[in-house]
Motif scaffolding. Sequence first.
Motif, PDB file in Angstrom:
ATOM      1  N   ARG A 120       0.831  -1.209   0.000  1.00  0.00           N
ATOM      2  CA  ARG A 120       0.000   0.000   0.000  1.00  0.00           C
ATOM      3  C   ARG A 120       0.868   1.262   0.000  1.00  0.00           C
ATOM      4  O   ARG A 120       0.615   2.206  -0.762  1.00  0.00           O
ATOM      5  CB  ARG A 120      -0.904  -0.005   1.234  1.00  0.00           C
ATOM      6  N   GLU A 121       1.906   1.269   0.830  1.00  0.00           N
ATOM      7  CA  GLU A 121       2.772   2.439   0.887  1.00  0.00           C
ATOM      8  C   GLU A 121       3.557   2.617  -0.409  1.00  0.00           C
ATOM      9  O   GLU A 121       3.796   3.747  -0.843  1.00  0.00           O
ATOM     10  CB  GLU A 121       3.716   2.340   2.091  1.00  0.00           C
TER      11      GLU A 121
ATOM     12  N   ARG B  42       1.104   4.207  -2.860  1.00  0.00           N
ATOM     13  CA  ARG B  42       0.916   5.628  -2.552  1.00  0.00           C
ATOM     14  C   ARG B  42       2.164   6.440  -2.887  1.00  0.00           C
ATOM     15  O   ARG B  42       2.061   7.560  -3.384  1.00  0.00           O
ATOM     16  CB  ARG B  42       0.565   5.783  -1.068  1.00  0.00           C
TER      17      ARG B  42
END
Length: 430
Positions: free
Chosen positions: A267-268, A271
Motif C-alpha cells: 500500500r505504501e 501511494r
Amino acid sequence: MKFDTVIIGSGLAGLASGIRLAEAGKSCAIVSSGQSSLYFSSGSMDFLTRLPDGREVTHPLSALSELFRQAPNHPYSRIGEKNVVSLVYQAEKLIRESGLVMTGSASQNHYRVTPIGHQRMTWLSPARVPVRELERPFWWENVVVIGIAGFLDFHPGIVASALQRQGVKASAQEMHLPFLDKLRDNASEFRSVNIAHLLDRPENLPLIAEEISRLAQGHDAVFLPACIGLETDSIVEALQILVKKPIYLLPTLPPSLLGMRIYQALREQFRHLGGVMMVGDTVNGVEMADNHITGLYTRNHGDIPLRASHVILATGSFFSNGLKTTLDRVYEPLLDLDLLAYSAREQWTRKNVFAAQPYLKFGVTTDEYLRPLKSGQVVENLYAAGAVLGGYDPLAEGCGSGVSLLSALFVAEQIITGKRSTKQRIPEIA
C-alpha cells in the motif's frame, strides 16, 4: 474524477497491478471496501506446488507445460508459458522493491513451518519465518517454541510435538509478561495485533528479552507467534541481539501480522508512486455503453462517477464477495459476468470436506487477455486479476498468490503497452 485505471479491490492482485501501473506513470485509483484479504494471509506466497492430478511440484517453472496440458482453463495457461516465466521474476522484483524481505525463488520451492508445526511447500516466505530447503534438513537441531500465556490463537505444544515427529528436538514453553494482564482479562481483545502494540514498545523490550532468554536456555533457536513487529522487523532484530539466538515467527490465526506487513508495504509503495487509495468505499454501480465501462459509481461519491480508460476487477472470490451464491446459482455481483462454474448445485462440492472442492475453481470467464465476458461478449476495457478468475484451485494446486501477482502484472502490461498477443479463447467449464 478521471483516472487512467480504476482498480476494484485492494488485495494482492489489486495492489500489484496498481504498483506496476503507477510505476509506468499511469494515474491509478484503488477502491477498497474493507480489510484486505492479506490480513488473513500467512505471509507466504505460493506459485505452484501441485498439478491438478495431485503430483507434487518442486520446480514450478519446469512443470508449466504439464500444467497447461492438464488445465487449459488455468490462468497460467491463458497467460502463456513465456509470459509466466517473465512475470514471475517481475513479481519477485516488485516484492523486493516494495521493501519486503522474502526467502525463495520461482525456480525451486521450499518448505515453511506452519502454525501447527507441519511443513508446507511454498514459493516465497517472509525472512523471519522458519523454512527448509528441498532435500536438506532443518539447520537448527534444538528449538524452543514459546507461546504467550493466555493467547489462544497459538499453541506451542502442538508445534513442538509436530517438530519432534519430524526429527527436530523441540520443547514448548509459555512466557508470562505482566504488562499483558489487562489484555488477558478480555479474551476477545487478546489478539495478535493488540498484543503487538504492547510488545513493540521499546520500554518492554528488556523484559521480553529476559523472559525469552530464561526459557531458551540450552536451545539453538526460538520460535514465537507472530505477535511482535507490527510495522517493522527492527523490534524483532533488536530482540534477537539481546537474546543472542535466532528468532523466528510463525503466523497465528487472523488477523495475521505477517500478512498485514505485506499489505502495508505494498500500500505504501502504491501511494509513494502517486496512486490513490479510496479506503472504505464500494463500487455499487457501473455505467456501460457499447461493451465499454464508461463510469463507476461508489457508495461514498454518490452520483459523481469515477471515469477511467481501463478498469481492473480484483474483487476476489467468495471470501471477499467477488463471487456470490444463492441456493441454485453462482454469480459475479457487480456486472453479472459470465462464469467458469458448474450450473448444477450438487456439483459445487464434494462430501469429503478434505477433498479438493469444485467451487474453488469457479470464477469469471475471460478472453486470452484476461478481459471478462458478459453474455458472451468481451467487456473491452475491463480486466480481471486474482481470485475472481476461474479455472484453478488455489488451495489444492498451491498457486493462489502466484495467480494474483502474475495476472495483475499481465493485465497491467496490457494497459501500459496496448499490445496484445493472439491466443485461442478458453472454453467454459459447463
